[in-house]
Design a protein around this motif. Structure first.
Motif, short mmCIF file in Angstrom:
data_model
loop_
_atom_site.label_atom_id
_atom_site.label_comp_id
_atom_site.label_asym_id
_atom_site.label_seq_id
_atom_site.Cartn_x
_atom_site.Cartn_y
_atom_site.Cartn_z
N LEU A 27 1.05 -0.96 -0.20
CA LEU A 27 -0.11 0.00 0.00
C LEU A 27 1.03 1.31 0.07
O LEU A 27 1.77 1.44 0.99
CB LEU A 27 -0.77 0.07 1.40
CG LEU A 27 -1.78 1.36 1.35
CD1 LEU A 27 -2.89 1.31 0.18
CD2 LEU A 27 -2.39 1.12 2.65
N TYR A 28 0.70 2.24 -0.89
CA TYR A 28 1.28 3.56 -0.85
C TYR A 28 0.26 4.54 -0.66
O TYR A 28 -0.78 4.37 -1.00
CB TYR A 28 1.86 3.69 -2.27
CG TYR A 28 3.13 2.46 -2.67
CD1 TYR A 28 4.27 2.55 -2.48
CD2 TYR A 28 2.58 1.31 -3.08
CE1 TYR A 28 5.25 1.58 -2.47
CE2 TYR A 28 3.31 0.27 -3.71
CZ TYR A 28 4.58 0.38 -3.23
OH TYR A 28 5.61 -0.72 -3.63
N ASP A 29 1.00 5.69 -0.12
CA ASP A 29 -0.03 6.97 0.22
C ASP A 29 -0.22 7.68 -1.05
O ASP A 29 -1.17 8.19 -1.19
CB ASP A 29 0.79 7.62 1.25
CG ASP A 29 0.81 7.15 2.54
OD1 ASP A 29 0.14 6.27 2.83
OD2 ASP A 29 1.77 7.44 3.41
N GLU A 30 0.74 7.67 -2.06
CA GLU A 30 0.66 8.52 -3.11
C GLU A 30 0.34 7.57 -4.50
O GLU A 30 1.32 6.82 -4.60
CB GLU A 30 2.06 9.18 -3.54
CG GLU A 30 2.47 10.29 -2.24
CD GLU A 30 1.34 11.43 -2.14
OE1 GLU A 30 0.82 11.78 -3.31
OE2 GLU A 30 0.84 11.74 -0.95
N ARG A 31 -0.45 8.00 -5.39
CA ARG A 31 -0.85 7.24 -6.47
C ARG A 31 0.74 7.31 -7.53
O ARG A 31 0.80 6.09 -7.80
CB ARG A 31 -1.91 8.16 -7.07
CG ARG A 31 -2.35 7.13 -8.42
CD ARG A 31 -3.49 7.97 -8.98
NE ARG A 31 -3.86 7.22 -10.18
CZ ARG A 31 -3.99 7.65 -11.35
NH1 ARG A 31 -3.52 8.85 -11.75
NH2 ARG A 31 -4.31 6.92 -12.41
N ASP A 32 1.29 8.24 -7.46
CA ASP A 32 2.34 8.37 -8.30
C ASP A 32 3.51 7.43 -7.89
O ASP A 32 4.04 6.84 -8.82
CB ASP A 32 2.85 9.65 -8.37
CG ASP A 32 2.13 10.67 -9.27
OD1 ASP A 32 1.06 10.30 -9.92
OD2 ASP A 32 2.28 11.86 -9.16
#
Length: 65
Positions: A27-32
């Protein structure tokens, strides 16, 4: 061909990189950031493709490696 996808989590508070639309990688906080990681994984596992979804889980972009 392996398939990787970048999809929002349930509340759209983070972005998941999924392998073969089954197992979430991370899981990542930022889409990029999630897109960068998915592209990196796909480039290392050619032939492959990355599906980038929007917040409505619709395919926004497809990249093939």
């Amino acid at each position: 061909m392996k398939e990787y996808s970048v999809v929002p989590n349930k509340d759209v508070t983070g972005w998941l990189v999924k392998i073969e639309d089954i197992a979430p990688e991370k899981l990542y906080d930022e889409r990029d950031t999630a897109i960068e990681k998915a592209v990196e994984i796909a480039e290392n596992n050619k032939p492959s493709r990355v599906l980038i979804m929007d917040q409505n889980h619709e395919v926004e972009e497809e990249r093939t490696f």
